[in-house]
Design a protein around this motif. Structure first.
Motif, short mmCIF file in Angstrom:
data_model
loop_
_atom_site.label_atom_id
_atom_site.label_comp_id
_atom_site.label_asym_id
_atom_site.label_seq_id
_atom_site.Cartn_x
_atom_site.Cartn_y
_atom_site.Cartn_z
N PRO A 48 0.78 -1.14 -0.08
CA PRO A 48 -0.13 -0.04 -0.14
C PRO A 48 0.73 1.34 0.10
O PRO A 48 0.34 2.25 -0.54
N ARG A 49 2.05 1.49 0.33
CA ARG A 49 2.82 2.54 0.41
C ARG A 49 3.71 2.57 -0.72
O ARG A 49 4.56 3.38 -0.59
N ALA A 50 3.53 2.00 -1.61
CA ALA A 50 4.22 2.04 -3.00
C ALA A 50 4.07 3.22 -3.63
O ALA A 50 3.02 3.63 -3.62
N GLN A 51 5.12 3.80 -4.28
CA GLN A 51 4.97 5.08 -4.97
C GLN A 51 5.84 4.88 -6.21
O GLN A 51 7.00 4.70 -6.12
N ALA A 52 5.36 5.16 -7.31
CA ALA A 52 6.13 5.12 -8.51
C ALA A 52 7.45 6.01 -8.38
O ALA A 52 7.23 7.13 -7.90
N ALA A 53 8.59 5.38 -8.90
CA ALA A 53 9.86 6.00 -8.73
C ALA A 53 9.94 7.18 -9.62
O ALA A 53 10.48 8.09 -9.25
N HIS A 54 9.46 6.94 -10.69
CA HIS A 54 9.43 7.75 -11.93
C HIS A 54 8.39 7.86 -12.65
O HIS A 54 8.41 7.05 -13.92
N PRO A 55 7.21 8.19 -12.27
CA PRO A 55 5.90 7.95 -13.07
C PRO A 55 5.86 8.33 -14.28
O PRO A 55 5.17 7.57 -15.19
N ALA A 56 6.46 9.45 -14.80
CA ALA A 56 6.20 9.91 -15.93
C ALA A 56 7.01 8.77 -17.04
O ALA A 56 6.51 8.49 -18.27
N GLU A 57 8.12 8.57 -16.87
CA GLU A 57 8.97 8.06 -17.85
C GLU A 57 9.46 6.54 -17.35
O GLU A 57 9.95 5.82 -18.26
N GLN A 58 9.28 6.25 -16.10
CA GLN A 58 9.79 4.77 -15.77
C GLN A 58 11.09 4.52 -16.33
O GLN A 58 11.55 3.61 -16.91
N SER A 59 11.95 5.48 -16.41
CA SER A 59 13.43 5.26 -16.65
C SER A 59 14.16 4.46 -15.88
O SER A 59 14.44 4.92 -14.82
N ALA A 60 14.99 3.68 -16.34
CA ALA A 60 15.84 2.57 -15.45
C ALA A 60 17.08 3.48 -15.17
O ALA A 60 17.81 3.15 -14.23
N GLU A 61 17.59 4.39 -15.99
CA GLU A 61 18.66 5.10 -15.78
C GLU A 61 18.65 6.08 -14.33
O GLU A 61 19.51 6.42 -13.95
N GLN A 62 17.42 6.31 -13.95
CA GLN A 62 17.42 7.15 -12.77
C GLN A 62 17.18 6.27 -11.51
O GLN A 62 17.23 6.89 -10.37
N LEU A 63 17.38 4.89 -11.48
CA LEU A 63 17.31 4.37 -10.60
C LEU A 63 18.39 4.20 -9.65
O LEU A 63 19.60 4.34 -10.25
N PRO A 64 18.33 3.89 -8.46
CA PRO A 64 19.71 3.78 -7.60
C PRO A 64 20.41 2.47 -8.18
O PRO A 64 19.72 1.68 -8.89
N ALA A 65 21.84 2.62 -8.12
CA ALA A 65 22.59 1.76 -8.81
C ALA A 65 22.22 0.26 -8.37
O ALA A 65 22.08 -0.52 -9.44
N ALA A 66 21.90 -0.17 -7.13
CA ALA A 66 21.78 -1.48 -6.65
C ALA A 66 20.35 -1.98 -7.32
O ALA A 66 20.39 -3.09 -7.86
N ILE A 67 19.43 -1.04 -7.49
CA ILE A 67 18.06 -1.38 -7.99
C ILE A 67 18.26 -1.53 -9.49
O ILE A 67 17.67 -2.40 -10.10
N ALA A 68 18.91 -0.83 -10.22
CA ALA A 68 19.25 -0.85 -11.73
C ALA A 68 19.77 -2.11 -11.88
O ALA A 68 19.55 -2.81 -13.18
N GLU A 69 20.95 -2.61 -11.35
CA GLU A 69 21.45 -3.85 -11.41
C GLU A 69 20.56 -5.16 -11.23
O GLU A 69 20.55 -6.02 -12.02
N ALA A 70 19.65 -4.78 -10.11
CA ALA A 70 18.55 -5.96 -9.93
C ALA A 70 17.83 -6.05 -11.26
O ALA A 70 17.31 -7.14 -11.58
N VAL A 71 17.32 -4.71 -11.70
CA VAL A 71 16.28 -4.88 -12.79
C VAL A 71 16.98 -5.84 -14.15
O VAL A 71 16.71 -6.53 -14.76
N ALA A 72 18.67 -5.16 -14.41
CA ALA A 72 19.36 -5.91 -15.26
C ALA A 72 19.37 -7.58 -15.26
O ALA A 72 19.12 -8.08 -16.20
N ALA A 73 19.51 -8.04 -13.91
CA ALA A 73 19.43 -9.18 -13.60
C ALA A 73 18.48 -9.99 -13.90
O ALA A 73 18.39 -11.04 -14.57
N ILE A 74 17.16 -9.33 -13.42
CA ILE A 74 15.96 -10.03 -13.54
C ILE A 74 15.60 -10.19 -15.16
O ILE A 74 15.26 -11.08 -15.83
N ARG A 75 15.96 -9.01 -15.79
CA ARG A 75 15.88 -9.01 -17.49
C ARG A 75 16.68 -10.09 -18.05
O ARG A 75 16.23 -11.07 -18.80
N ARG A 76 17.97 -10.36 -17.76
CA ARG A 76 18.75 -11.33 -18.31
C ARG A 76 18.40 -12.70 -17.74
O ARG A 76 17.98 -13.68 -18.84
N TYR A 77 17.65 -13.01 -16.52
CA TYR A 77 16.81 -14.14 -16.22
C TYR A 77 15.96 -14.61 -17.02
O TYR A 77 15.69 -15.63 -17.46
#
Length: 193
Positions: A48-77
């Motif tokens: 319930p306390r979720a809030q879009a990190a970048h609601p307009a563009e959903q840009s991975a480049e603006q994510l914290p480094a560790a989260i961007a790495e997790a996104v990349a790892a999940i995509r590779r998986y």
């Protein structure tokens, strides 16, 4: 008052996946629903306390480094690559000691490695608690990263899966890892030989 959990949605070969995080690590992985909007609705409903990190563009480049790495790892998986998620920090919130032990034991399973609920319970120091292990895995907030899909029912049967798509999704994830399993239990019942 608690702070919000930022979240991000991204497309993969499996469909749209959503993640949410805190300063301690990944706190949710929402497996794909039928489309992006449905995935986002489910993620927000479970956190319930979720809030879009970048609601307009959903840009991975603006994510914290560790989260961007997790996104990349999940995509590779999701694309079928062998990925080890053990270095991804997770925030399991208010999980009790039993669930933490089960999740930790599950994280110790390698790509394509499966065990039964009973075997995982024993590895976690809770021999004899297969049913409770299944219940704990059903509450896993970060599937794939805590690979609950690698836990099978007795006899190598696929067993249940609480994520969208149920055992079909579980089988799809296992197939990505080259694992073939027996069919799910029949709703009408069947005989084991």
């Amino acid at each position: 008052m608690s702070s919000a959990f930022p979240y991000h949605l991204f497309e993969t070969p499996l469909g749209w996946i959503g993640i949410a995080w805190s300063e301690r690590g990944l706190s949710r992985v929402q497996l794909p629903e039928r489309d992006r909007a449905a995935t986002e609705r489910r993620l927000v409903a479970t956190l319930p306390r979720a809030q879009a990190a970048h609601p307009a563009e959903q840009s991975a480049e603006q994510l914290p480094a560790a989260i961007a790495e997790a996104v990349a790892a999940i995509r590779r998986y999701a694309a079928g690559e062998t990925v080890d998620f053990t270095d991804i920090a997770v925030d399991l919130g208010d999980a009790d000691d039993f669930r933490l032990a089960i999740y930790d034991a599950a994280r110790g399973l390698g790509f394509g490695e499966t065990v039964t609920y009973g075997e995982l319970a024993a590895r976690a120091g809770h021999a004899g608690l297969a049913r409770e292990t299944g219940q704990a895995l059903g509450q896993n907030p970060v599937p794939i990263v805590v690979p609950c899909h690698r836990i099978l029912a007795a006899g190598g049967k696929i067993g249940g899966f609480s994520a969208p798509g149920g055992s079909v999704t579980k089988e799809r994830l296992l197939n990505l890892e080259g694992v073939q399993v027996g069919p799910p239990p029949s709703a009408q019942g069947s005989f084991a030989f």
